[in-house]
Design a protein around this motif. Sequence first.
Motif, PDB file in Angstrom:
ATOM      1  N   ARG A  75       0.831  -1.215   0.000  1.00 21.86           N
ATOM      2  CA  ARG A  75       0.000   0.000   0.000  1.00 21.86           C
ATOM      3  C   ARG A  75       0.857   1.253   0.000  1.00 21.86           C
ATOM      4  O   ARG A  75       0.400   2.328  -0.340  1.00 21.86           O
ATOM      5  CB  ARG A  75      -0.937  -0.009   1.211  1.00 21.86           C
ATOM      6  CG  ARG A  75      -2.071  -1.009   1.059  1.00 21.86           C
ATOM      7  CD  ARG A  75      -2.930  -1.072   2.296  1.00 21.86           C
ATOM      8  NE  ARG A  75      -3.827  -2.225   2.243  1.00 21.86           N
ATOM      9  CZ  ARG A  75      -4.586  -2.620   3.249  1.00 21.86           C
ATOM     10  NH1 ARG A  75      -4.542  -1.961   4.397  1.00 21.86           N
ATOM     11  NH2 ARG A  75      -5.371  -3.683   3.133  1.00 21.86           N
ATOM     12  N   ARG A  76       2.116   1.107   0.409  1.00 23.27           N
ATOM     13  CA  ARG A  76       3.037   2.257   0.419  1.00 23.27           C
ATOM     14  C   ARG A  76       3.806   2.390  -0.897  1.00 23.27           C
ATOM     15  O   ARG A  76       4.538   3.358  -1.092  1.00 23.27           O
ATOM     16  CB  ARG A  76       4.051   2.104   1.569  1.00 23.27           C
ATOM     17  CG  ARG A  76       3.434   2.317   2.944  1.00 23.27           C
ATOM     18  CD  ARG A  76       4.421   2.032   4.058  1.00 23.27           C
ATOM     19  NE  ARG A  76       5.717   2.674   3.883  1.00 23.27           N
ATOM     20  CZ  ARG A  76       6.723   2.550   4.731  1.00 23.27           C
ATOM     21  NH1 ARG A  76       6.584   1.813   5.825  1.00 23.27           N
ATOM     22  NH2 ARG A  76       7.860   3.159   4.516  1.00 23.27           N
ATOM     23  N   SER A 152      -2.421   6.953  -3.738  1.00 22.78           N
ATOM     24  CA  SER A 152      -2.269   7.033  -2.278  1.00 22.78           C
ATOM     25  C   SER A 152      -0.999   7.778  -1.862  1.00 22.78           C
ATOM     26  O   SER A 152      -0.559   7.682  -0.730  1.00 22.78           O
ATOM     27  CB  SER A 152      -2.265   5.621  -1.674  1.00 22.78           C
ATOM     28  OG  SER A 152      -1.140   4.909  -2.154  1.00 22.78           O
ATOM     29  N   PRO A 154       2.266   7.261  -2.815  1.00 20.33           N
ATOM     30  CA  PRO A 154       3.201   6.244  -2.307  1.00 20.33           C
ATOM     31  C   PRO A 154       4.619   6.787  -2.137  1.00 20.33           C
ATOM     32  O   PRO A 154       5.002   7.760  -2.784  1.00 20.33           O
ATOM     33  CB  PRO A 154       3.166   5.169  -3.408  1.00 20.33           C
ATOM     34  CG  PRO A 154       2.801   5.910  -4.653  1.00 20.33           C
ATOM     35  CD  PRO A 154       1.871   6.997  -4.219  1.00 20.33           C
ATOM     36  N   ASP A 155       5.377   6.116  -1.241  1.00 19.77           N
ATOM     37  CA  ASP A 155       6.795   6.463  -1.062  1.00 19.77           C
ATOM     38  C   ASP A 155       7.572   6.203  -2.346  1.00 19.77           C
ATOM     39  O   ASP A 155       8.591   6.829  -2.601  1.00 19.77           O
ATOM     40  CB  ASP A 155       7.433   5.590   0.046  1.00 19.77           C
ATOM     41  CG  ASP A 155       6.798   5.825   1.401  1.00 19.77           C
ATOM     42  OD1 ASP A 155       6.270   6.928   1.612  1.00 19.77           O
ATOM     43  OD2 ASP A 155       6.833   4.907   2.239  1.00 19.77           O
TER      44      ASP A 155
END
Length: 311
Positions: A75-76, A152, A154-155
Amino acid sequence: MIEIDGITKTYGAMTAVDAVSMTVETGTITVIVGTSGSGKTTLLRMINRLEEPSAGEVRINGEATHSLKPHILRRRIGYAIQGHGLFPHHTVGRNIGAVPELLNWPKDKIRARVDELLELFSMDPDAFRDRYPAELSGGQQQRVGVARALASRPDLLLMDEPFGALDPIIRTRAQEDLRRIQQRLGSTIMLVTHDMEEAIRLGDRVAVMDGGKLVQHGTPAEIIAAPATEFVADMVGDVERPLRLLSLIPAGEVVEEGTANGEALPASASLRDALSACLWTGREAVPIERDGAAAGRVTLAAIRARAEAHG
């Protein structure tokens, strides 16, 4: 920052990825390039643990990925693949909002993020939000796939041959889109391709893989000017090398006073673009503009002198 530290993947007696180490700086694009079977996709898939490493580790901002549950890790990390992998029965809005929904974002925040990303990709939210993937062109589907991977915040965004199925003109536009959006959002991106042209056009750094090993990792200019192995030299192409270097030099660097006929190129266009414009129209020079105002011209002689200096 992404640190890949001695990462290895073996399948029985076969080593698919062999002790690869590299650092990816935050806010940059690193392109991993190599022929089929070189280990580039396996390397990418070990970063989000779709494949588990046999040895070594990956750290994202200092945190080892193996210390996180795979579904939390993913999710990241955004993930975009060739063919985009959109859910056919979900609208564009639901596709882009899929991960924020899993993260329990409020509905109004998800909608705002969907609209923001559609606008970023030059797709009018009111026109596209409620369409289904089958109603989009291939290029539009690809944009939605990348937007979903970014939704989202993300990183890290991982991309595996994302533009491979697109025709050359749409592919070039998609690459320009990605560059523009990456600079606007400050995203960290790792992208896999078999196409050295794409690697040089997109990458802040290029990582060349051969037989599971990382054989060279450097800037596009370093890869072109000083290939570390014969394999890298072959991928760059000796004949192509001066042309590839021209693609890294903005026309604004060799602009001189004077005028020229025809449509002007922006100062940010590459010398390779200026060369193409000269050869296509049989001109000895092309006009250059900065911020919409005439800035001078670039001559064929100046372009050739630069190419010979790097040849």
